[in-house]
Design a protein around this motif. Sequence first.
Motif, PDB file in Angstrom:
ATOM      1  N   TRP B  95      37.480  56.807  31.762  1.00 54.74           N
ATOM      2  CA  TRP B  95      36.515  56.492  32.829  1.00 54.74           C
ATOM      3  C   TRP B  95      35.075  56.741  32.386  1.00 54.74           C
ATOM      4  O   TRP B  95      34.157  56.055  32.839  1.00 54.74           O
ATOM      5  CB  TRP B  95      36.831  57.255  34.120  1.00 54.74           C
ATOM      6  N   SER B  97      34.062  56.103  29.397  1.00 52.17           N
ATOM      7  CA  SER B  97      33.787  54.861  28.648  1.00 52.17           C
ATOM      8  C   SER B  97      33.473  53.726  29.614  1.00 52.17           C
ATOM      9  O   SER B  97      32.572  52.919  29.367  1.00 52.17           O
ATOM     10  CB  SER B  97      34.983  54.470  27.768  1.00 52.17           C
ATOM     11  N   THR B  98      34.223  53.649  30.701  1.00 51.56           N
ATOM     12  CA  THR B  98      33.966  52.612  31.708  1.00 51.56           C
ATOM     13  C   THR B  98      32.563  52.793  32.295  1.00 51.56           C
ATOM     14  O   THR B  98      31.841  51.812  32.510  1.00 51.56           O
ATOM     15  CB  THR B  98      35.025  52.678  32.831  1.00 51.56           C
ATOM     16  N   ASN B 101      30.123  51.622  29.638  1.00 50.10           N
ATOM     17  CA  ASN B 101      30.215  50.203  29.288  1.00 50.10           C
ATOM     18  C   ASN B 101      30.170  49.312  30.542  1.00 50.10           C
ATOM     19  O   ASN B 101      29.104  48.826  30.929  1.00 50.10           O
ATOM     20  CB  ASN B 101      31.512  49.984  28.476  1.00 50.10           C
ATOM     21  N   GLU B 102      31.265  49.153  31.236  1.00 53.28           N
ATOM     22  CA  GLU B 102      31.321  48.156  32.317  1.00 53.28           C
ATOM     23  C   GLU B 102      30.382  48.471  33.482  1.00 53.28           C
ATOM     24  O   GLU B 102      29.765  47.558  34.055  1.00 53.28           O
ATOM     25  CB  GLU B 102      32.760  47.996  32.846  1.00 53.28           C
TER      26      GLU B 102
END
Lengths: 199, 199
Positions: B95, B97-98, B101-102
Amino acid sequence: MILYNIALSGNCHKVRLMLSFLGIEFEIHDLDLGTSEQSSDAYLKLNPFGQAPVLDDNGTVIRDSQAILVYLATKFGDKKWWPESSDELAEIISWLSTAANEIQNGPARLRVHYKFGRPIDFKQATDISNKVLRIIDTHLSQRIWLVGNKPTIADIAIYPYLALAHEGHLDISSYEHIQTWKTRFESLPNYLAMPGFSE
Amino acid sequence: MILYNIALSGNCHKVRLMLSFLGIEFEIHDLDLGTSEQSSDAYLKLNPFGQAPVLDDNGTVIRDSQAILVYLATKFGDKKWWPESSDELAEIISWLSTAANEIQNGPARLRVHYKFGRPIDFKQATDISNKVLRIIDTHLSQRIWLVGNKPTIADIAIYPYLALAHEGHLDISSYEHIQTWKTRFESLPNYLAMPGFSE
């Protein structure tokens, strides 16, 4: 342990490197991109983002390459590849964010464009790449590894897309500290090259 | 402890939330965007990426909001906000990383466009936003918090830019599980709203 893998993915390379460094036996499941297996219902149950890698360790399913590195390092790594202190842990996490953000939006995106023909915002990806390469090179001018004095998962998370930079038409030969670090990384015991690479 | 801060930044909000949840006293240094302090030599020494937040804890300097959350949770958090197991740790990292990134390339980028006028790839940011919102909503349909059964730094890392989504002209009112989770998050003791928000 099953690795859901795409052979040419730098994110999957991170995990293959880690598994090799730790000497862990695993089964490989290469996604069938021809049938868009990554978008199949079965795969989206493993990872709703529809991306590789995914690691399935006896039912414990981990998505995201950075998360898999942390999982393997903490569960099987016996303190190797993992920091000693809270300060170093935070530094490692900051590089994992860089891997998930700038490396993904810079060098990895340029490679996806030139190697796989995907349309991208070329100027943005180039600007991000030049900035992050300059920052990493300066950072490595004063140290051997990205964090602390031993290789960690930060190095594994950053390495693949720098090693693949030329496939995104990025010339990194002038970044001398990155070059030295790259050679050092590739000399680690049980280092594993990308398929098709002899260097 | 000094937080280098931008009041309207969702990434800085993550850190202010964490400091408030942990009851840590800190000094705030608001960056002077009028003189581009974030690009000054002095600030680039703290964070070569020229971004906020940065935390300076008595000379230990941490860049990146995710890294600061990990630093605070492991150094001062006494197991609150931090996982019990390697499995949950990996899930939290996925999460983070999410978030890096996103969330950054979706809702945060749309907000930067509508609120601050920066040019963006509108279709890309919209597609990423819709995908990540759908995934998070589905994920939260079966659980109270993003990871495990207590709030963790994963919730803190994901929350701010979802709460600010409307400033990027993203209507998230139809994502009922995100709405419930958002309300639950905002009911936590010592929750701190963004400046200018009364909700």
